[in-house]
Design a protein around this motif. Structure first.
Motif, PDB file in Angstrom:
ATOM      1  N   ILE A 186     -40.565  43.155  12.579  1.00 30.68           N
ATOM      2  CA  ILE A 186     -41.318  44.161  13.342  1.00 30.68           C
ATOM      3  C   ILE A 186     -41.646  43.541  14.702  1.00 30.68           C
ATOM      4  O   ILE A 186     -42.323  42.514  14.762  1.00 30.68           O
ATOM      5  CB  ILE A 186     -42.607  44.576  12.608  1.00 30.68           C
ATOM      6  CG1 ILE A 186     -42.244  45.093  11.211  1.00 30.68           C
ATOM      7  CG2 ILE A 186     -43.357  45.659  13.387  1.00 30.68           C
ATOM      8  CD1 ILE A 186     -43.443  45.291  10.302  1.00 30.68           C
ATOM      9  N   ARG A 187     -41.124  44.164  15.743  1.00 33.11           N
ATOM     10  CA  ARG A 187     -41.290  43.564  17.082  1.00 33.11           C
ATOM     11  C   ARG A 187     -42.318  44.339  17.907  1.00 33.11           C
ATOM     12  O   ARG A 187     -42.433  45.560  17.786  1.00 33.11           O
ATOM     13  CB  ARG A 187     -39.950  43.533  17.817  1.00 33.11           C
ATOM     14  CG  ARG A 187     -38.911  42.633  17.167  1.00 33.11           C
ATOM     15  CD  ARG A 187     -37.879  42.174  18.164  1.00 33.11           C
ATOM     16  NE  ARG A 187     -38.455  41.330  19.196  1.00 33.11           N
ATOM     17  CZ  ARG A 187     -38.627  40.010  19.100  1.00 33.11           C
ATOM     18  NH1 ARG A 187     -38.233  39.377  18.017  1.00 33.11           N
ATOM     19  NH2 ARG A 187     -39.167  39.334  20.082  1.00 33.11           N
ATOM     20  N   PHE A 188     -43.028  43.588  18.745  1.00 35.93           N
ATOM     21  CA  PHE A 188     -44.069  44.171  19.592  1.00 35.93           C
ATOM     22  C   PHE A 188     -43.815  43.857  21.071  1.00 35.93           C
ATOM     23  O   PHE A 188     -44.744  43.787  21.852  1.00 35.93           O
ATOM     24  CB  PHE A 188     -45.444  43.633  19.157  1.00 35.93           C
ATOM     25  CG  PHE A 188     -45.829  44.006  17.751  1.00 35.93           C
ATOM     26  CD1 PHE A 188     -46.527  45.182  17.499  1.00 35.93           C
ATOM     27  CD2 PHE A 188     -45.473  43.217  16.675  1.00 35.93           C
ATOM     28  CE1 PHE A 188     -46.870  45.535  16.197  1.00 35.93           C
ATOM     29  CE2 PHE A 188     -45.802  43.561  15.371  1.00 35.93           C
ATOM     30  CZ  PHE A 188     -46.507  44.731  15.140  1.00 35.93           C
ATOM     31  N   ASP A 189     -42.547  43.699  21.448  1.00 40.39           N
ATOM     32  CA  ASP A 189     -42.229  43.367  22.839  1.00 40.39           C
ATOM     33  C   ASP A 189     -42.799  44.394  23.810  1.00 40.39           C
ATOM     34  O   ASP A 189     -43.210  44.059  24.915  1.00 40.39           O
ATOM     35  CB  ASP A 189     -40.716  43.329  23.067  1.00 40.39           C
ATOM     36  CG  ASP A 189     -39.978  42.570  21.996  1.00 40.39           C
ATOM     37  OD1 ASP A 189     -39.898  43.086  20.869  1.00 40.39           O
ATOM     38  OD2 ASP A 189     -39.505  41.465  22.285  1.00 40.39           O
ATOM     39  N   LYS A 190     -42.765  45.668  23.394  1.00 40.35           N
ATOM     40  CA  LYS A 190     -43.181  46.729  24.309  1.00 40.35           C
ATOM     41  C   LYS A 190     -44.643  47.135  24.109  1.00 40.35           C
ATOM     42  O   LYS A 190     -45.102  48.103  24.699  1.00 40.35           O
ATOM     43  CB  LYS A 190     -42.270  47.944  24.102  1.00 40.35           C
ATOM     44  CG  LYS A 190     -40.834  47.650  24.514  1.00 40.35           C
ATOM     45  CD  LYS A 190     -39.886  48.712  24.049  1.00 40.35           C
ATOM     46  CE  LYS A 190     -38.451  48.258  24.310  1.00 40.35           C
ATOM     47  NZ  LYS A 190     -37.480  49.098  23.607  1.00 40.35           N
ATOM     48  N   HIS A 191     -45.340  46.428  23.248  1.00 40.68           N
ATOM     49  CA  HIS A 191     -46.762  46.682  23.010  1.00 40.68           C
ATOM     50  C   HIS A 191     -47.554  46.201  24.227  1.00 40.68           C
ATOM     51  O   HIS A 191     -47.166  45.213  24.864  1.00 40.68           O
ATOM     52  CB  HIS A 191     -47.192  45.913  21.750  1.00 40.68           C
ATOM     53  CG  HIS A 191     -48.544  46.273  21.249  1.00 40.68           C
ATOM     54  ND1 HIS A 191     -49.698  45.711  21.768  1.00 40.68           N
ATOM     55  CD2 HIS A 191     -48.956  47.131  20.290  1.00 40.68           C
ATOM     56  CE1 HIS A 191     -50.738  46.216  21.135  1.00 40.68           C
ATOM     57  NE2 HIS A 191     -50.319  47.089  20.230  1.00 40.68           N
ATOM     58  N   PRO A 192     -48.653  46.874  24.595  1.00 39.01           N
ATOM     59  CA  PRO A 192     -49.422  46.416  25.752  1.00 39.01           C
ATOM     60  C   PRO A 192     -49.835  44.943  25.689  1.00 39.01           C
ATOM     61  O   PRO A 192     -49.946  44.285  26.709  1.00 39.01           O
ATOM     62  CB  PRO A 192     -50.655  47.332  25.739  1.00 39.01           C
ATOM     63  CG  PRO A 192     -50.206  48.553  25.044  1.00 39.01           C
ATOM     64  CD  PRO A 192     -49.177  48.127  24.038  1.00 39.01           C
ATOM     65  N   GLU A 193     -50.052  44.423  24.463  1.00 39.95           N
ATOM     66  CA  GLU A 193     -50.439  43.007  24.362  1.00 39.95           C
ATOM     67  C   GLU A 193     -49.249  42.063  24.484  1.00 39.95           C
ATOM     68  O   GLU A 193     -49.433  40.847  24.578  1.00 39.95           O
ATOM     69  CB  GLU A 193     -51.145  42.744  23.016  1.00 39.95           C
ATOM     70  CG  GLU A 193     -52.495  43.391  22.908  1.00 39.95           C
ATOM     71  CD  GLU A 193     -53.182  43.105  21.576  1.00 39.95           C
ATOM     72  OE1 GLU A 193     -53.205  41.951  21.135  1.00 39.95           O
ATOM     73  OE2 GLU A 193     -53.696  44.069  20.964  1.00 39.95           O
ATOM     74  N   LYS A 194     -48.032  42.609  24.389  1.00 37.38           N
ATOM     75  CA  LYS A 194     -46.788  41.825  24.461  1.00 37.38           C
ATOM     76  C   LYS A 194     -46.693  40.759  23.369  1.00 37.38           C
ATOM     77  O   LYS A 194     -46.035  39.739  23.526  1.00 37.38           O
ATOM     78  CB  LYS A 194     -46.636  41.126  25.827  1.00 37.38           C
ATOM     79  CG  LYS A 194     -46.676  42.072  27.024  1.00 37.38           C
ATOM     80  CD  LYS A 194     -45.386  42.853  27.142  1.00 37.38           C
ATOM     81  CE  LYS A 194     -45.424  43.825  28.312  1.00 37.38           C
ATOM     82  NZ  LYS A 194     -44.891  45.125  28.004  1.00 37.38           N
ATOM     83  N   LEU A 241     -45.318  48.650   7.348  1.00 35.13           N
ATOM     84  CA  LEU A 241     -44.411  47.849   6.523  1.00 35.13           C
ATOM     85  C   LEU A 241     -43.581  48.740   5.599  1.00 35.13           C
ATOM     86  O   LEU A 241     -42.404  48.485   5.367  1.00 35.13           O
ATOM     87  CB  LEU A 241     -45.212  46.839   5.698  1.00 35.13           C
ATOM     88  CG  LEU A 241     -45.800  45.691   6.518  1.00 35.13           C
ATOM     89  CD1 LEU A 241     -46.954  45.045   5.789  1.00 35.13           C
ATOM     90  CD2 LEU A 241     -44.732  44.649   6.826  1.00 35.13           C
ATOM     91  N   GLY A 242     -44.213  49.790   5.074  1.00 30.69           N
ATOM     92  CA  GLY A 242     -43.475  50.739   4.234  1.00 30.69           C
ATOM     93  C   GLY A 242     -42.332  51.369   5.014  1.00 30.69           C
ATOM     94  O   GLY A 242     -41.212  51.508   4.515  1.00 30.69           O
ATOM     95  N   GLU A 243     -42.590  51.713   6.257  1.00 27.06           N
ATOM     96  CA  GLU A 243     -41.561  52.318   7.100  1.00 27.06           C
ATOM     97  C   GLU A 243     -40.461  51.309   7.428  1.00 27.06           C
ATOM     98  O   GLU A 243     -39.277  51.647   7.443  1.00 27.06           O
ATOM     99  CB  GLU A 243     -42.205  52.872   8.379  1.00 27.06           C
ATOM    100  CG  GLU A 243     -41.279  53.648   9.283  1.00 27.06           C
ATOM    101  CD  GLU A 243     -40.633  54.847   8.612  1.00 27.06           C
ATOM    102  OE1 GLU A 243     -41.232  55.423   7.676  1.00 27.06           O
ATOM    103  OE2 GLU A 243     -39.501  55.201   9.014  1.00 27.06           O
TER     104      GLU A 243
END
Lengths: 354, 484
Positions: B224-232, B212-214
């Protein structure tokens, strides 16, 4: 919450001249140099603070060693009146007893009005007095209680990051010209995209009213607004005008020295660790002055070789837009954008008015 | 009656219906051999887990039924209710029980709000674990080639791996970058775990704070998106941690933390005492400060919590200070701001010394570990007199005393941090010394000679005024040029 209290300590002029005046004079000179220094250059500010710190310490010691010396304590309300009445930028020794009495209209300040000429009043501000200080409510438009941002997504037509940045910049410009208070955020926008987007939206067609778009950088600092829809822009520059080739900033690409006639800004004045909005303001102020001076002679076509420091680009083109708004046709600016792929410069569309 | 219900009945316990199902073997298949049940041969051994819990350094209460191990030295247990007893406050929640001796606060920490949520989280995490580990390995190798070896600093859009480690054990890692496609942060990897010596969810909390700081520092929308995260989708362990703090993530888009959710989460992950939280909440709701900015000041370490608390409680100039301070030429205002900052700085130094581990070990750990050797010191700001009451749970020698060194020990002290002493300060301190049982002290910079009332002692900070001012200048500069 504690409140502030000011103590005015009267120091006999003879003693002041003997022990304090030399240091006060040095402090004055440091402030004069600080005023001239580019924004963000804190060296003279730090020197000034050091001198003031030493003076405060000496006056505190004097006051402690001479419990019978004249001194007046001003409460929180009086301080507010004092700050509202007198110049904000003031040295701790620059208050005048009669003026303070007049401003505060307080009969309790016995003897304060009569001390002028024989003593110097020194202002000591203490931060820890007992009492309830209320933090003033921020004025409308200066509030930081904003709602969380809206999510933004590049349009499906945008292929790749470059296209996404272009789309975002254009969305912001469109929103600004539509009257939205959402600011333009130039940070991270490509040099060419930044410049050509601004040029397109600076151009005004019949019936369009000027818009002043807010500029906020990624570090959170807010710069002076950018004037959009203000100029009647023409598509081609006048080929008969004498050409002046300048790099926007010195020492960015020294190999370019053979190509350009001068550097518009000195890198050491621009590339300082400070809020981006201050850099923007410095570039803007400098450019306004230099453009005015340049146009006192003849109209020239300025070829500007620029790299992508966003505050420098925004500050410079704000100055160009405002200059052309005031002196239509007095100068033409043709940007040349650095292309890092082959280290070359590509010519852009001119900022020239009909 | 199911086998699970029968088991609970025999133990005279009432538990959530979902627990009976789990005990009967109804849970995600990926957790076979991990979950303790009574219905399948593949399951872990529940009776043996119960036996182990009884032999823990602190034996587990009968109302806790273990469902699976958290790590090699702790169990996830569902809180049930003994039929003859009262309903526990954490009834139906999943809590962690340590087998080893841990501080009282670390035992029975909430892992999740319910058994179903907990097992779904574990299943989601386990399914993506190997893919995530493989991915981070590749990202680390690529980053080392592009940046690590040359020492080149990454641009905001460069993907960079981050790791949170405590005592040489990695408790979380992620790979993040600013993505211009949506003007937010993209996380391709985001994984954390529980380890025996670290407090529950500390891996998730520390990693979430870094992320979150970043997101704030890179200046996007805070999405903050997690589209490319293994869990999708928003990682299960992150959603679990947020849930335990009362924050629901992925409600608007399962693949992303929305900016509004990010705002709630940054409040939850930023460690601060309740008094400071209330003060900052007041400032943010009144429009003086953006919530993310308030948290980032602490997360980036520009001001310590005790310093920020002191400034927020005693000064009307906090907003100006957090924006980098007023112009040095506005001398009266600058004097007042400096007075506040100097006091806060000295207080921060004193607090660091008071909380330093007794064996002199480093205190730079950002995650809370069980064997934390730091001394526990609490503070309370007294806003009306600009003083701070410090309480130490263990009595120890007070640092920086020049006189009366044998007379004062650090148990309960009232500190007036001042860069210069006025008559008013002396009177306030003398009055406080009469009214309080705590030892009253002035905290002053080195090299300042003062005389004080007999009832008030002096401790001298090792920094001189000049050194303090240099440090303040650095902090104010960091506030001006960062987003803090």
């Amino acid at each position: 919450m504690t409140i502030e209290r000011t103590t005015l300590v009267a120091i006999p002029v003879k003693m002041w001249n003997r022990e304090y005046a030399a240091m006060a004079e040095q402090a004055k000179r440091a402030v004069a140099r600080y005023k001239k220094a580019p924004p963000g250059d804190r060296r003279e500010a730090v020197r000034y603070e050091g001198l003031c710190r030493a003076l405060v310490r000496m006056v505190t010691d004097f006051s402690r060693e001479n419990p019978d010396c004249w001194r007046w304590d001003l409460d929180d309300d009086s301080i507010r009146v004092l700050d509202a009445t007198f110049e904000q930028f003031r040295h701790p020794w620059s208050l005048n007893g009669a003026d303070v009495c007049k401003a505060l209209n307080n009969e309790c300040l016995t003897g304060l009005a009569d001390i002028d000429g024989t003593t110097i009043l020194f202002e000591l501000r203490h931060a820890f007095d007992r009492g309830p200080t209320v933090i003033a409510q921020p004025s409308e438009g200066n509030t930081y209680a904003h709602a969380p941002s809206e999510v933004w997504k590049a349009p499906d037509s945008a292929r790749g990051v470059f296209a996404a940045v272009v789309a975002r910049w254009r969305d912001q410009l469109n929103a600004a010209t539509a009257g939205s208070a959402t600011p333009l955020v130039p940070s991270g926008v490509n040099n060419r995209v930044l410049c050509e987007g601004l040029r397109e939206f600076v151009a005004a067609e019949g019936g369009q009213h000027p818009i002043h778009a807010r500029i906020v950088y990624r570090d959170g600092s807010e710069a002076r607004p950018f004037p959009l829809r203000t100029l009647s822009i023409k598509e081609r520059s006048d080929s008969s005008l004498p050409i002046l080739r300048v790099s926007l900033m010195s020492m960015r690409h020294p190999e370019m020295d053979a190509t350009v006639d001068a550097a518009w800004l000195r890198n050491r004045h621009v590339s300082l660790s400070r809020p981006a909005a201050e850099t923007d303001e410095f570039v803007y102020e400098t450019s306004r002055t230099q453009l005015r001076e340049l146009c006192e002679r003849d109209c020239v076509c300025m070829h500007v070789y620029q790299t992508g420091l966003e505050p420098a680009v925004i500050g410079f083109y704000r100055a160009v837009a405002e200059h052309l708004f005031e002196q239509n046709g007095s100068i033409e600016v043709v940007p040349h954008f650095h292309d890092s792929r082959d280290d070359s410069y590509q010519k852009g569309l001119p900022w020239a008015t009909k | 009656m199911s086998i699970g219900s029968d088991f609970l009945r025999k133990r005279s316990l009432d538990g959530p219906a979902a627990l009976a199902k789990v005990l009967s073997g109804q849970y995600p298949k990926i957790l076979d051999r991990v979950v303790y049940d009574l219905g399948s041969g593949d399951a872990g051994d529940l009776p043996s887990a119960l036996d182990i819990l009884e032999t823990a350094a602190t034996p587990a209460p009968a109302e806790l039924i273990p469902v699976m191990p958290v790590d090699e030295r702790s169990f996830a247990c569902v809180v049930c209710k003994e039929r003859s007893g009262t309903q526990p406050l954490d009834f139906e929640q999943v809590v962690r029980w340590h087998l080893d001796e841990v501080p009282e606060w670390a035992q029975r920490q909430v892992l999740d709000v319910g058994i179903e949520e907990y097992l779904d989280t574990m299943a989601g995490d386990l399914a993506a674990k190997d893919a995530g580990l493989k991915l981070i390995k590749n990202i680390v190798a690529t980053y080392h080639k592009s940046h690590g070896a040359s020492g080149k600093r990454p641009r905001h859009y460069d993907e960079r791996p981050i790791r949170v480690a405590v005592q040489n054990v990695i408790i979380g890692h992620a790979a993040i970058r600013h993505d211009d496609m949506f003007n937010g942060l993209s996380a391709r990897v985001w994984q954390s775990c529980q380890v025996p010596h670290v407090a529950t969810h500390e891996g998730s909390r520390a990693l979430a704070a870094l992320t979150l700081g970043e997101a704030f520092r890179s200046g996007g929308t805070m999405e903050i998106r997690f589209d490319k995260h293994p869990e999708k989708k928003v990682p299960a362990v992150l959603r679990q941690f947020a849930r335990t703090r009362g924050v629901e993530l992925g409600t608007q888009d399962p693949q992303a933390i929305h900016p509004a959710e990010a705002r709630e989460l940054i409040w939850a992950v930023t460690e601060m005492p309740n008094d400071l939280r209330m003060r900052l909440e007041k400032l943010t709701t009144d429009g003086h400060l953006a919530p993310e900015r308030a948290c980032f000041v602490l997360l980036s370490g520009i001001w310590l919590p005790i310093e920020l608390d002191f400034l927020a409680a005693t000064s009307s100039r906090l907003v100006s200070i957090l924006r980098g301070g007023c112009d040095a030429r506005i001398r009266p205002a600058r004097q007042a701001e400096l007075g506040m900052c100097r006091a806060a700085h000295m207080l921060g130094m004193l607090f660091k010394v008071l909380t330093a581990p007794e064996d002199g070990a480093s205190t730079s750990e950002t995650a809370l570990v069980h064997e934390d050797r730091q001394r526990r010191v609490t503070w309370e700001i007294l806003p009306d007199i600009g003083a701070v009451r410090l309480r130490n749970e263990r009595v120890c020698q007070l640092p920086w005393m020049e006189e009366k060194a044998d007379e004062i020990t650090m148990g309960d002290i009232l500190v007036f941090p001042r860069h210069v002493l006025t008559d008013h300060d002396q009177a306030e301190a003398a009055k406080a010394a009469k009214e309080t049982v705590a030892d009253v002290l002035f905290l002053l910079p080195a090299g300042e000679e003062v005389s004080t009332p007999d009832s008030v002692s002096v401790i001298t900070c090792p920094d001189t005024l000049e050194m303090i001012d240099r440090s303040i200048e650095r902090r104010l500069l960091a506030s001006r040029v960062g987003r803090a």
